[in-house]
Structure formats: structure tokens, C-alpha cells
Motif scaffolding. Structure first.
Motif, mmCIF file in Angstrom:
data_model
loop_
_atom_site.group_PDB
_atom_site.id
_atom_site.type_symbol
_atom_site.label_atom_id
_atom_site.label_comp_id
_atom_site.label_asym_id
_atom_site.label_seq_id
_atom_site.Cartn_x
_atom_site.Cartn_y
_atom_site.Cartn_z
ATOM 1 N N GLU A 186 -10.069 -7.067 -14.836
ATOM 2 C CA GLU A 186 -9.168 -7.552 -13.786
ATOM 3 C C GLU A 186 -9.209 -9.075 -13.681
ATOM 4 O O GLU A 186 -8.187 -9.721 -13.450
ATOM 5 C CB GLU A 186 -9.538 -6.894 -12.451
ATOM 6 N N VAL A 187 -10.394 -9.641 -13.855
ATOM 7 C CA VAL A 187 -10.515 -11.106 -13.854
ATOM 8 C C VAL A 187 -9.669 -11.684 -14.991
ATOM 9 O O VAL A 187 -8.904 -12.629 -14.806
ATOM 10 C CB VAL A 187 -12.006 -11.523 -13.998
ATOM 11 N N ARG A 188 -9.812 -11.108 -16.180
ATOM 12 C CA ARG A 188 -9.034 -11.571 -17.350
ATOM 13 C C ARG A 188 -7.535 -11.550 -17.041
ATOM 14 O O ARG A 188 -6.805 -12.483 -17.359
ATOM 15 C CB ARG A 188 -9.329 -10.657 -18.546
ATOM 16 N N ASP A 189 -7.093 -10.490 -16.372
ATOM 17 C CA ASP A 189 -5.666 -10.364 -16.092
ATOM 18 C C ASP A 189 -5.182 -11.334 -15.019
ATOM 19 O O ASP A 189 -3.982 -11.469 -14.790
ATOM 20 C CB ASP A 189 -5.338 -8.913 -15.699
ATOM 21 N N ARG A 190 -6.098 -11.970 -14.314
ATOM 22 C CA ARG A 190 -5.720 -12.956 -13.291
ATOM 23 C C ARG A 190 -5.843 -14.380 -13.826
ATOM 24 O O ARG A 190 -5.786 -15.344 -13.085
ATOM 25 C CB ARG A 190 -6.595 -12.800 -12.012
ATOM 26 N N LEU A 191 -6.070 -14.498 -15.143
ATOM 27 C CA LEU A 191 -6.159 -15.831 -15.757
ATOM 28 C C LEU A 191 -4.848 -16.197 -16.438
ATOM 29 O O LEU A 191 -4.189 -15.344 -17.063
ATOM 30 C CB LEU A 191 -7.270 -15.849 -16.814
ATOM 31 N N ASN A 192 -4.470 -17.463 -16.345
ATOM 32 C CA ASN A 192 -3.331 -17.974 -17.109
ATOM 33 C C ASN A 192 -3.699 -18.020 -18.592
ATOM 34 O O ASN A 192 -4.884 -17.986 -18.931
ATOM 35 C CB ASN A 192 -3.015 -19.408 -16.636
ATOM 36 N N PRO A 193 -2.692 -18.153 -19.485
ATOM 37 C CA PRO A 193 -3.025 -18.301 -20.906
ATOM 38 C C PRO A 193 -3.995 -19.475 -21.084
ATOM 39 O O PRO A 193 -3.870 -20.500 -20.415
ATOM 40 C CB PRO A 193 -1.663 -18.617 -21.557
#
Ligand code: SAM
Length: 304
Positions: A186-193
Motif C-alpha cells: 500500500e505504501v508503494r501504491d501511494r508513491l509517485n513514479p
């Protein structure tokens, strides 16, 4: 806590159990606060060796003498690896020192800190001004009080850097589920490219398995994962950190770029030479760490 005399000096002793076989006994000069919030036992005390110190549920979180070693090492490798972080999310970080370090980067426009424990943050604000140094009042800072896991599940916002400055995953404490594979996804999915996340990853001396499992777990989610460590005297141990990146590998950031950023930041611990040491791992440790193959999951979380 117990009162005993040492060389004729009567002091209060605070015992911090580092393992079932070892303890750090702190001589207390002044007990500033000792009580329970809704989430944890909080002790703020002036120790003879390390100055003011914050303990949560019996474990030292940071001390006046060396908090900057921990906080600089937690924050700056992720910020430098990203290169130009504008939006930063911190989960945990009650003392406000992580926020203080994040705000040193001129590129930062918005810094959101979410901690589950409002009472603790208010105690830190009052008793530990040397930690936050006014960071909570910076116009770029936003403070949210809720479970970091819930915030990550609910927010639609994306960040350039996410910093997890949580209490260790001790059974029954509110940080346990924030060291799992599902949470890191979930953290990964809340990061910009190109986004970067970093987590504190416990003691290499006392929780070797935990450090290894946190690394395995981050590495199972992020295309780039690196582990690093720094010696923190008041923890009597090398302290571990694990960084996950969607973009640059911290080991491939050009040396000149690291040096010019660190020179600008004028930190107390991390200069270009110390920075290089962070990622070095002696062979005996690499060997010991490679024994652990597990990943922490919601159904089988890492617990100390
Ligand atoms: N330096 C530390 C160490 O050595 O472990 C960690 C520092 S900081 C004091 C840890 C913070 O994490 C505390 O303020 C605690 O309230 C917060 N925390 C724990 N679980 C949390 C959760 N689920 N969501 C948000 N904050 C949490």
C-alpha cells in the motif's frame, strides 16, 4: 524503576531490557514524565549519560545526546536518493525530529506527519523542544493523528518520499502491522513514479532476525531495496534501516550529487564520509542475515 545507591550517590535506575539476557540500566537524574497514554507507556527522563531521553513501553526511542545520528540517518538517504522530493509523508515520528530533518530540504513543499498518539506528540512538543526545534509550526508541515495503516488505506494522495518512523514491532503494540508485505504494497501504491520509502528496522545486535525479515519484506515489494545501519551509542547497537525505491538505487546516486547535497544540509553526523559507511555490511553480518528467509505478512506478522 528502582532506587539504589552507587558510590554513595542515590539515583533512580531505569532498566531497559535489550534481550532476555541483557539490559541497559539508565541512571535517572530527573523523572520528567511517567504515565500512560491511550496507546503506550511514556517515560521522559533526564539520564546521567545521555541527557533527556524518551522511552515508550520500556524501550529508548531517542536521547538528547545522539538523536541526530538516528534521525539524520533515517531521513536523508531516502531524500537524497529521490533527488527532488516535494511531498513527503511520515508515519510515526512522535518526537518531531524526523519532521525537522525533512524540512531541511528546500525542495519540500508539503510534509505530512501522521502519528497514532496525539497525547505523546503533545508531551514531546512540551518536553523535547530540542528534538522538534519548532518543526511542528512550519507552514509546510501538517500533523494528523490516526493509525498510519488506516491513513495509507484511505488517502488518495501520492508522495515522493514516505518515511516510516515507527515503534519496533513488539507484540501487542500499534506498529506491528506496519512492517508487513501488505502494508508495504500500500505504501508503494501511494508513491509517485521514482518514489522512495524508508523504514527504521530495529537493532542489528538485539533483533537481527527482525532486521533481516524487514529487509526481505521490503525487497519482496520494491524493485530496489537496500539495507543500511548506523551505530547509535544510546541503543548500544548498530541501528538498521531499509529503503525501498521505485526509481534510483541509493548506491547509484552520483557521489558529487551526494556530496553537494550534504554540504548544503550541514548536518551533525552525516558528512560524505559517514554517508558512504552507512551501506557497508561486514561479511559476518551478511552471512548471519542470509539465514533468515521469511517475509512478514498480515497472516504471519513479524513480532518481537
Ligand atoms: N526512534 C524510534 C525507535 O527507535 O523505535 C521510533 C520513534 S517514534 C517515537 C515512534 C512513533 O510511532 C511513536 O510516536 C508512536 O506513537 C508511533 N506509532 C506507532 N504505531 C503507529 C501507527 N500504527 N500509526 C501511526 N503512528 C504509530
Amino acid at each position: 524503576m528502582s532506587a539504589e545507591s552507587y558510590h554513595g550517590m542515590s539515583v533512580l535506575w531505569y532498566t531497559e531490557w535489550l534481550s532476555p539476557h541483557e539490559a541497559h540500566v539508565h541512571g535517572i537524574l530527573e523523572l520528567v514524565f511517567d504515565g500512560h497514554t491511550k496507546y503506550q507507556r511514556v517515560t521522559i527522563a533526564r539520564t546521567g549519560s545521555f541527557g533527556l531521553a524518551l522511552f515508550l513501553d520500556g524501550f529508548a526511542q531517542s536521547t538528547e545526546y545522539d538523536e541526530f545520528i538516528y534521525h539524520e540517518s533515517l531521513v536523508h538517504p531516502a531524500m537524497i536518493t529521490h533527488g527532488n522530493p516535494r511531498k513527503v509523508l511520515m508515519i510515526g515520528g512522535g518526537e518531531g525530529a524526523t519532521l525537522r530533518e525533512v524540512l531541511k530540504h528546500e525542495s519540500v513543499e508539503r510534509a505530512v506527519m501522521v502519528d497514532i498518539d496525539e497525547e505523546l506528540v503533545n508531551l514531546c512538543r512540551k518536553h523535547l523542544p530540542e528534538w522538534h526545534k519548532g518543526a511542528f509550526d512550519d507552514p509546510r508541515a501538517e500533523l494528523v493523528f490516526m493509525d498510519g495503516k488506516k491513513l495509507i488505506e484511505e488517502t488518495k494522495e501520492k508522495f515522493d518520499v514516505i518515511i516510516l518512523d515507527l515503534t519496533d514491532p513488539v507484540k501487542g503494540t500499534p506498529g506491528v502491522l506496519l512492517y508487513t508485505k501488505e502494508f508495504y504494497e500500500e505504501v508503494r501504491d501511494r508513491l509517485n513514479p521514482g518514489g522512495v520509502m524508508v523504514t527504521q528496522a530495529t537493532s542489528l545486535r538485539y533483533y537481527e532476525r527482525a532486521f533481516a525479515v524487514i529487509y526481505n519484506t521490503v525487497a519482496s515489494v520494491f524493485p530496489v531495496a537496500r539495507r543500511y545501519r548506523v551505530f547509535v551509542p544510546s541503543f548500544y547497537s548498530d541501528w538498521g534501516f531499509v529503503l525501498g525505491s521505485l526509481g534510483r538505487d541509493p548506491l547509484e546516486v552520483p557521489r558529487e550529487e551526494i556530496e553537494s547535497k550534504l554540504t548544503k544540509l550541514q548536518l551533525r553526523y552525516l558528512d560524505p564520509e559517514q554517508y558512504r559507511f552507512l551501506f557497508a555490511m561486514p561479511r559476518y553480518l551478511t552471512e548471519r542475515l542470509s539465514k533468515y528467509k521469511e517475509v512478514s505478512t498480515l497472516s504471519n506478522p513479524l513480532e518481537l
